[in-house]
Design a protein around this motif. Sequence first.
Motif, PDB file in Angstrom:
ATOM      1  N   PHE A   1       0.825  -1.205   0.000  1.00  0.00           N
ATOM      2  CA  PHE A   1       0.000   0.000   0.000  1.00  0.00           C
ATOM      3  C   PHE A   1       0.860   1.257   0.000  1.00  0.00           C
ATOM      4  O   PHE A   1       1.872   1.322   0.690  1.00  0.00           O
ATOM      5  N   PRO A   2       0.437   2.306  -0.719  1.00  0.00           N
ATOM      6  CA  PRO A   2       1.210   3.546  -0.725  1.00  0.00           C
ATOM      7  C   PRO A   2       1.107   4.312   0.588  1.00  0.00           C
ATOM      8  O   PRO A   2       1.977   5.096   0.926  1.00  0.00           O
ATOM      9  N   HIS A   3       0.022   4.085   1.343  1.00  0.00           N
ATOM     10  CA  HIS A   3      -0.155   4.773   2.634  1.00  0.00           C
ATOM     11  C   HIS A   3      -1.086   3.929   3.494  1.00  0.00           C
ATOM     12  O   HIS A   3      -2.208   3.628   3.085  1.00  0.00           O
ATOM     13  N   VAL A   4      -0.631   3.533   4.653  1.00  0.00           N
ATOM     14  CA  VAL A   4      -1.477   2.791   5.589  1.00  0.00           C
ATOM     15  C   VAL A   4      -0.868   2.904   6.987  1.00  0.00           C
ATOM     16  O   VAL A   4       0.344   2.935   7.136  1.00  0.00           O
ATOM     17  N   ARG A   5      -1.735   3.009   7.974  1.00  0.00           N
ATOM     18  CA  ARG A   5      -1.278   2.943   9.364  1.00  0.00           C
ATOM     19  C   ARG A   5      -1.567   1.529   9.860  1.00  0.00           C
ATOM     20  O   ARG A   5      -2.672   1.031   9.728  1.00  0.00           O
ATOM     21  N   VAL A   6      -0.550   0.894  10.434  1.00  0.00           N
ATOM     22  CA  VAL A   6      -0.685  -0.469  10.947  1.00  0.00           C
ATOM     23  C   VAL A   6      -0.729  -0.397  12.461  1.00  0.00           C
ATOM     24  O   VAL A   6       0.214   0.071  13.097  1.00  0.00           O
ATOM     25  N   ASP A   7      -1.843  -0.841  13.034  1.00  0.00           N
ATOM     26  CA  ASP A   7      -1.998  -0.845  14.492  1.00  0.00           C
ATOM     27  C   ASP A   7      -1.781  -2.262  15.007  1.00  0.00           C
ATOM     28  O   ASP A   7      -2.505  -3.186  14.613  1.00  0.00           O
ATOM     29  N   LEU A   8      -0.779  -2.424  15.852  1.00  0.00           N
ATOM     30  CA  LEU A   8      -0.442  -3.715  16.446  1.00  0.00           C
ATOM     31  C   LEU A   8      -0.467  -3.582  17.958  1.00  0.00           C
ATOM     32  O   LEU A   8      -0.271  -2.493  18.498  1.00  0.00           O
TER      33      LEU A   8
ATOM     34  N   ARG B   1       3.910 -12.115  25.218  1.00  0.00           N
ATOM     35  CA  ARG B   1       4.821 -12.299  24.081  1.00  0.00           C
ATOM     36  C   ARG B   1       4.057 -12.464  22.769  1.00  0.00           C
ATOM     37  O   ARG B   1       4.661 -12.691  21.731  1.00  0.00           O
ATOM     38  N   LYS B   2       2.724 -12.360  22.797  1.00  0.00           N
ATOM     39  CA  LYS B   2       1.928 -12.525  21.576  1.00  0.00           C
ATOM     40  C   LYS B   2       1.705 -11.178  20.909  1.00  0.00           C
ATOM     41  O   LYS B   2       1.476 -10.171  21.571  1.00  0.00           O
ATOM     42  N   LEU B   3       1.749 -11.204  19.587  1.00  0.00           N
ATOM     43  CA  LEU B   3       1.574 -10.001  18.780  1.00  0.00           C
ATOM     44  C   LEU B   3       0.266 -10.118  18.005  1.00  0.00           C
ATOM     45  O   LEU B   3       0.006 -11.134  17.362  1.00  0.00           O
ATOM     46  N   TYR B   4      -0.569  -9.095  18.076  1.00  0.00           N
ATOM     47  CA  TYR B   4      -1.865  -9.093  17.410  1.00  0.00           C
ATOM     48  C   TYR B   4      -1.976  -7.892  16.485  1.00  0.00           C
ATOM     49  O   TYR B   4      -1.519  -6.799  16.815  1.00  0.00           O
ATOM     50  N   VAL B   5      -2.627  -8.101  15.343  1.00  0.00           N
ATOM     51  CA  VAL B   5      -2.940  -7.008  14.434  1.00  0.00           C
ATOM     52  C   VAL B   5      -4.308  -6.476  14.835  1.00  0.00           C
ATOM     53  O   VAL B   5      -5.280  -7.228  14.889  1.00  0.00           O
ATOM     54  N   GLU B   6      -4.380  -5.191  15.116  1.00  0.00           N
ATOM     55  CA  GLU B   6      -5.664  -4.585  15.462  1.00  0.00           C
ATOM     56  C   GLU B   6      -6.392  -4.109  14.216  1.00  0.00           C
ATOM     57  O   GLU B   6      -7.534  -4.449  13.997  1.00  0.00           O
ATOM     58  N   GLU B   7      -5.721  -3.272  13.417  1.00  0.00           N
ATOM     59  CA  GLU B   7      -6.365  -2.790  12.199  1.00  0.00           C
ATOM     60  C   GLU B   7      -5.345  -2.148  11.270  1.00  0.00           C
ATOM     61  O   GLU B   7      -4.249  -1.779  11.677  1.00  0.00           O
ATOM     62  N   LEU B   8      -5.753  -2.029  10.007  1.00  0.00           N
ATOM     63  CA  LEU B   8      -5.022  -1.265   9.004  1.00  0.00           C
ATOM     64  C   LEU B   8      -5.913  -0.083   8.645  1.00  0.00           C
ATOM     65  O   LEU B   8      -7.087  -0.258   8.329  1.00  0.00           O
ATOM     66  N   THR B   9      -5.365   1.127   8.726  1.00  0.00           N
ATOM     67  CA  THR B   9      -6.144   2.334   8.459  1.00  0.00           C
ATOM     68  C   THR B   9      -5.601   2.998   7.210  1.00  0.00           C
ATOM     69  O   THR B   9      -4.432   3.353   7.142  1.00  0.00           O
ATOM     70  N   PHE B  10      -6.461   3.172   6.218  1.00  0.00           N
ATOM     71  CA  PHE B  10      -6.034   3.673   4.917  1.00  0.00           C
ATOM     72  C   PHE B  10      -6.271   5.161   4.711  1.00  0.00           C
ATOM     73  O   PHE B  10      -5.704   5.751   3.806  1.00  0.00           O
ATOM     74  N   TYR B  11      -7.133   5.772   5.513  1.00  0.00           N
ATOM     75  CA  TYR B  11      -7.437   7.186   5.342  1.00  0.00           C
ATOM     76  C   TYR B  11      -7.303   7.906   6.672  1.00  0.00           C
ATOM     77  O   TYR B  11      -8.020   7.604   7.621  1.00  0.00           O
ATOM     78  N   THR B  12      -6.411   8.868   6.727  1.00  0.00           N
ATOM     79  CA  THR B  12      -6.276   9.698   7.909  1.00  0.00           C
ATOM     80  C   THR B  12      -7.580  10.460   8.117  1.00  0.00           C
ATOM     81  O   THR B  12      -8.176  10.945   7.156  1.00  0.00           O
TER      82      THR B  12
ATOM     83  N   SER C   1     -10.439   9.390   8.639  1.00  0.00           N
ATOM     84  CA  SER C   1     -11.508   8.706   7.890  1.00  0.00           C
ATOM     85  C   SER C   1     -11.744   9.334   6.518  1.00  0.00           C
ATOM     86  O   SER C   1     -12.828   9.257   5.962  1.00  0.00           O
ATOM     87  N   GLY C   2     -10.729   9.982   5.987  1.00  0.00           N
ATOM     88  CA  GLY C   2     -10.844  10.615   4.674  1.00  0.00           C
ATOM     89  C   GLY C   2     -11.636  11.905   4.683  1.00  0.00           C
ATOM     90  O   GLY C   2     -11.907  12.483   3.639  1.00  0.00           O
ATOM     91  N   ALA C   3     -12.010  12.381   5.861  1.00  0.00           N
ATOM     92  CA  ALA C   3     -12.856  13.575   5.959  1.00  0.00           C
ATOM     93  C   ALA C   3     -12.088  14.785   6.481  1.00  0.00           C
ATOM     94  O   ALA C   3     -12.694  15.826   6.746  1.00  0.00           O
ATOM     95  N   GLY C   4     -10.767  14.659   6.628  1.00  0.00           N
ATOM     96  CA  GLY C   4      -9.989  15.785   7.128  1.00  0.00           C
ATOM     97  C   GLY C   4      -9.997  16.951   6.147  1.00  0.00           C
ATOM     98  O   GLY C   4     -10.155  16.772   4.942  1.00  0.00           O
ATOM     99  N   ARG C   5      -9.865  18.139   6.662  1.00  0.00           N
ATOM    100  CA  ARG C   5      -9.878  19.345   5.819  1.00  0.00           C
ATOM    101  C   ARG C   5      -8.549  20.070   5.949  1.00  0.00           C
ATOM    102  O   ARG C   5      -7.930  20.067   7.003  1.00  0.00           O
ATOM    103  N   PHE C   6      -8.127  20.684   4.861  1.00  0.00           N
ATOM    104  CA  PHE C   6      -6.904  21.467   4.842  1.00  0.00           C
ATOM    105  C   PHE C   6      -7.261  22.947   4.865  1.00  0.00           C
ATOM    106  O   PHE C   6      -8.239  23.368   4.254  1.00  0.00           O
TER     107      PHE C   6
END
Length: 82
Positions: free
Chosen positions: A21-28, A33-44, A46-51
């Motif tokens: 992916f060109p842009h993704v946040r990976v939440d772990l 000692r166990k590692l879990y994937v919580e989520e992958l977030t593709f839009y900062t 939720s894609g609704a941010g304004r500049f």
Amino acid sequence: MIRPENFDEIMDLARRLSKPFPHVRVDLITVGRKLYVEELTFYTASGAGRFDPVEWDYKLGDLFVLPKANVDDFEATEQHAP
């Protein structure tokens, strides 16, 4: 902040999950000692941010280059661990 004992494993997994992916946040999360994937977030924001000013939406958007290949192409050609 204390660096977790399995930091290298965390970084390796985050890099492998984000590679196609060109842009993704990976939440772990680690529990013991166990590692879990919580989520992958593709839009900062939720894609609704304004500049402000709005021109920066276009200036930064022009710098963001999407790949020519589809993620499905990655699955078919890339060798990666399950």
